[in-house]
Write a protein that holds these residues in place. Structure first.
Motif, PDB file in Angstrom:
ATOM      1  N   GLY A 181       0.834  -1.194   0.000  1.00 11.04           N
ATOM      2  CA  GLY A 181       0.000   0.000   0.000  1.00 11.04           C
ATOM      3  C   GLY A 181       0.864   1.237   0.000  1.00 11.04           C
ATOM      4  O   GLY A 181       2.090   1.154   0.098  1.00 11.04           O
ATOM      5  N   PRO A 182       0.243   2.387  -0.085  1.00 10.34           N
ATOM      6  CA  PRO A 182       0.991   3.631  -0.203  1.00 10.34           C
ATOM      7  C   PRO A 182       1.654   4.035   1.114  1.00 10.34           C
ATOM      8  O   PRO A 182       1.299   3.544   2.188  1.00 10.34           O
ATOM      9  CB  PRO A 182      -0.081   4.644  -0.594  1.00 10.34           C
ATOM     10  N   MET A 183       2.610   4.961   0.998  1.00  5.23           N
ATOM     11  CA  MET A 183       3.226   5.501   2.209  1.00  5.23           C
ATOM     12  C   MET A 183       2.147   6.166   3.052  1.00  5.23           C
ATOM     13  O   MET A 183       1.203   6.746   2.530  1.00  5.23           O
ATOM     14  CB  MET A 183       4.344   6.487   1.867  1.00  5.23           C
ATOM     15  N   GLY A 184       2.271   6.004   4.356  1.00  8.36           N
ATOM     16  CA  GLY A 184       1.300   6.600   5.253  1.00  8.36           C
ATOM     17  C   GLY A 184       0.062   5.760   5.493  1.00  8.36           C
ATOM     18  O   GLY A 184      -0.823   6.161   6.244  1.00  8.36           O
ATOM     19  N   ALA A 185      -0.019   4.592   4.879  1.00  5.45           N
ATOM     20  CA  ALA A 185      -1.193   3.726   5.072  1.00  5.45           C
ATOM     21  C   ALA A 185      -1.142   2.995   6.410  1.00  5.45           C
ATOM     22  O   ALA A 185      -2.144   2.451   6.861  1.00  5.45           O
ATOM     23  CB  ALA A 185      -1.317   2.716   3.933  1.00  5.45           C
ATOM     24  N   GLY A 186       0.033   2.945   7.036  1.00 11.80           N
ATOM     25  CA  GLY A 186       0.161   2.287   8.338  1.00 11.80           C
ATOM     26  C   GLY A 186       0.711   0.876   8.266  1.00 11.80           C
ATOM     27  O   GLY A 186       0.536   0.101   9.203  1.00 11.80           O
ATOM     28  N   LYS A 187       1.395   0.531   7.186  1.00 13.25           N
ATOM     29  CA  LYS A 187       1.865  -0.845   7.002  1.00 13.25           C
ATOM     30  C   LYS A 187       2.760  -1.329   8.146  1.00 13.25           C
ATOM     31  O   LYS A 187       2.584  -2.438   8.633  1.00 13.25           O
ATOM     32  CB  LYS A 187       2.587  -0.976   5.655  1.00 13.25           C
ATOM     33  N   PRO A 196      -4.951   9.559  -0.861  1.00 12.48           N
ATOM     34  CA  PRO A 196      -3.838  10.510  -0.878  1.00 12.48           C
ATOM     35  C   PRO A 196      -4.001  11.630   0.154  1.00 12.48           C
ATOM     36  O   PRO A 196      -3.014  12.066   0.754  1.00 12.48           O
ATOM     37  CB  PRO A 196      -3.858  11.060  -2.308  1.00 12.48           C
ATOM     38  N   GLU A 197      -5.227  12.065   0.387  1.00 10.48           N
ATOM     39  CA  GLU A 197      -5.460  13.119   1.367  1.00 10.48           C
ATOM     40  C   GLU A 197      -5.104  12.655   2.782  1.00 10.48           C
ATOM     41  O   GLU A 197      -4.474  13.388   3.552  1.00 10.48           O
ATOM     42  CB  GLU A 197      -6.925  13.590   1.298  1.00 10.48           C
ATOM     43  N   GLN A 198      -5.482  11.417   3.122  1.00  9.96           N
ATOM     44  CA  GLN A 198      -5.135  10.858   4.434  1.00  9.96           C
ATOM     45  C   GLN A 198      -3.625  10.630   4.521  1.00  9.96           C
ATOM     46  O   GLN A 198      -3.010  10.891   5.555  1.00  9.96           O
ATOM     47  CB  GLN A 198      -5.880   9.544   4.659  1.00  9.96           C
ATOM     48  N   GLN A 199      -3.015  10.148   3.441  1.00  8.37           N
ATOM     49  CA  GLN A 199      -1.561   9.971   3.420  1.00  8.37           C
ATOM     50  C   GLN A 199      -0.856  11.294   3.685  1.00  8.37           C
ATOM     51  O   GLN A 199       0.117  11.348   4.449  1.00  8.37           O
ATOM     52  CB  GLN A 199      -1.102   9.449   2.059  1.00  8.37           C
ATOM     53  N   TYR A 200      -1.349  12.337   3.049  1.00  6.57           N
ATOM     54  CA  TYR A 200      -0.753  13.666   3.202  1.00  6.57           C
ATOM     55  C   TYR A 200      -0.804  14.105   4.668  1.00  6.57           C
ATOM     56  O   TYR A 200       0.193  14.568   5.221  1.00  6.57           O
ATOM     57  CB  TYR A 200      -1.485  14.668   2.308  1.00  6.57           C
ATOM     58  N   GLU A 201      -1.960  13.915   5.301  1.00  2.00           N
ATOM     59  CA  GLU A 201      -2.093  14.278   6.720  1.00  2.00           C
ATOM     60  C   GLU A 201      -1.109  13.496   7.579  1.00  2.00           C
ATOM     61  O   GLU A 201      -0.511  14.041   8.503  1.00  2.00           O
ATOM     62  CB  GLU A 201      -3.519  14.002   7.213  1.00  2.00           C
ATOM     63  N   ARG A 202      -0.929  12.220   7.267  1.00  2.00           N
ATOM     64  CA  ARG A 202      -0.065  11.362   8.088  1.00  2.00           C
ATOM     65  C   ARG A 202       1.424  11.591   7.835  1.00  2.00           C
ATOM     66  O   ARG A 202       2.242  11.251   8.693  1.00  2.00           O
ATOM     67  CB  ARG A 202      -0.405   9.890   7.830  1.00  2.00           C
ATOM     68  N   SER A 235      -7.377   1.580   5.724  1.00  2.00           N
ATOM     69  CA  SER A 235      -6.849   2.114   6.981  1.00  2.00           C
ATOM     70  C   SER A 235      -7.260   3.574   7.144  1.00  2.00           C
ATOM     71  O   SER A 235      -6.815   4.250   8.065  1.00  2.00           O
ATOM     72  CB  SER A 235      -5.322   1.980   7.033  1.00  2.00           C
ATOM     73  N   GLU A 236      -8.132   4.014   6.258  1.00  2.00           N
ATOM     74  CA  GLU A 236      -8.614   5.396   6.228  1.00  2.00           C
ATOM     75  C   GLU A 236      -9.356   5.748   7.516  1.00  2.00           C
ATOM     76  O   GLU A 236     -10.360   5.113   7.842  1.00  2.00           O
ATOM     77  CB  GLU A 236      -9.551   5.544   5.025  1.00  2.00           C
ATOM     78  N   LYS A 237      -8.852   6.725   8.242  1.00  2.00           N
ATOM     79  CA  LYS A 237      -9.503   7.252   9.460  1.00  2.00           C
ATOM     80  C   LYS A 237      -9.879   6.153  10.440  1.00  2.00           C
ATOM     81  O   LYS A 237     -10.945   6.171  11.055  1.00  2.00           O
ATOM     82  CB  LYS A 237     -10.714   8.102   9.085  1.00  2.00           C
ATOM     83  N   ARG A 238      -8.975   5.159  10.578  1.00  2.00           N
ATOM     84  CA  ARG A 238      -9.196   4.048  11.504  1.00  2.00           C
ATOM     85  C   ARG A 238      -7.946   3.852  12.342  1.00  2.00           C
ATOM     86  O   ARG A 238      -6.836   4.127  11.891  1.00  2.00           O
ATOM     87  CB  ARG A 238      -9.487   2.759  10.729  1.00  2.00           C
ATOM     88  N   SER A 239      -8.128   3.305  13.521  1.00  2.00           N
ATOM     89  CA  SER A 239      -6.968   3.021  14.372  1.00  2.00           C
ATOM     90  C   SER A 239      -6.229   1.796  13.838  1.00  2.00           C
ATOM     91  O   SER A 239      -6.819   0.913  13.199  1.00  2.00           O
ATOM     92  CB  SER A 239      -7.409   2.764  15.811  1.00  2.00           C
ATOM     93  N   ALA A 240      -4.943   1.752  14.137  1.00  2.00           N
ATOM     94  CA  ALA A 240      -4.134   0.598  13.726  1.00  2.00           C
ATOM     95  C   ALA A 240      -4.682  -0.687  14.336  1.00  2.00           C
ATOM     96  O   ALA A 240      -4.706  -1.732  13.685  1.00  2.00           O
ATOM     97  CB  ALA A 240      -2.677   0.814  14.130  1.00  2.00           C
TER      98      ALA A 240
END
Length: 172
Positions: free
Chosen positions: A11-17, A107-113, A153-158
């Motif tokens: 997944g993309p950077m910032g997704a929480g992998k 991408p918007e969530q990734q940007y925030e993270r 993983s959008e707006k969810r806890s790990a």
């Protein structure tokens, strides 16, 4: 199936992998590794330094070697770099050697993270959100093609995401 022997997170950077991967490994009693951390361990330098000296192409060669090595291990949860799926050999190794989970994140969530994270060479531009959007447009079809399942993983806890992954693995 109780759970696969190897679980690979893409997944993309910032997704929480990495964060989610550690939790999944803990829940399933598996080892955890991260391709970026392994590259840094092997080279003794951080990812931005590799990009500075070898460029993205040099980094991707190192990444492919690490993915080939680590995917041959057993009992592993592996967090991969966001661009690892660009290489067909990586996609083939991931698909054939374990269960692949695509962690989707806009991408918007990734940007925030990733807003304040200076360790991401591809985001050191005047328009990081635009870069993230372009990367997602290019990579999303490859993530989807490679994945066995997709979990947001959008707006969810790990913890919530890790628990969902484990539930889905046990249902397979």
């Amino acid at each position: 199936m109780n759970h696969p022997n190897n679980i690979f997170l893409i997944g993309p950077m910032g997704a929480g992998k990495s964060t989610i991967g550690r939790q999944v490994a803990s829940l399933l009693g598996l080892d955890f590794d991260d391709t970026d951390h392994e590259i840094q361990r092997r080279t003794g330098v951080d990812i931005p330094t590799i990009f500075d000296y070898e460029g993205e192409e040099g980094f991707r060669k190192r990444e492919s070697a690490v993915i080939d090595d680590l995917t041959q291990r057993g009992s592993l949860v592996l967090a991969t770099g966001g661009g690892s799926i660009l290489n067909p050999d990586n996609r083939r190794n991931l698909s054939s050697r374990g269960f692949v989970v695509y962690l989707y994140c806009s991408p918007e969530q990734q940007y925030e993270r990733t807003l304040r994270d200076r360790s991401r060479p591809l985001l050191q531009t005047k328009n990081p959100l635009g870069t993230l959007q372009a990367l997602m447009e290019e990579r999303d079809p490859l993530y989807r093609e490679t994945a066995d399942i997709i979990v947001t993983s959008e707006k969810r806890s790990a913890t919530a995401v890790a628990n969902e992954i484990v539930r889905k693995l046990r249902a397979e």
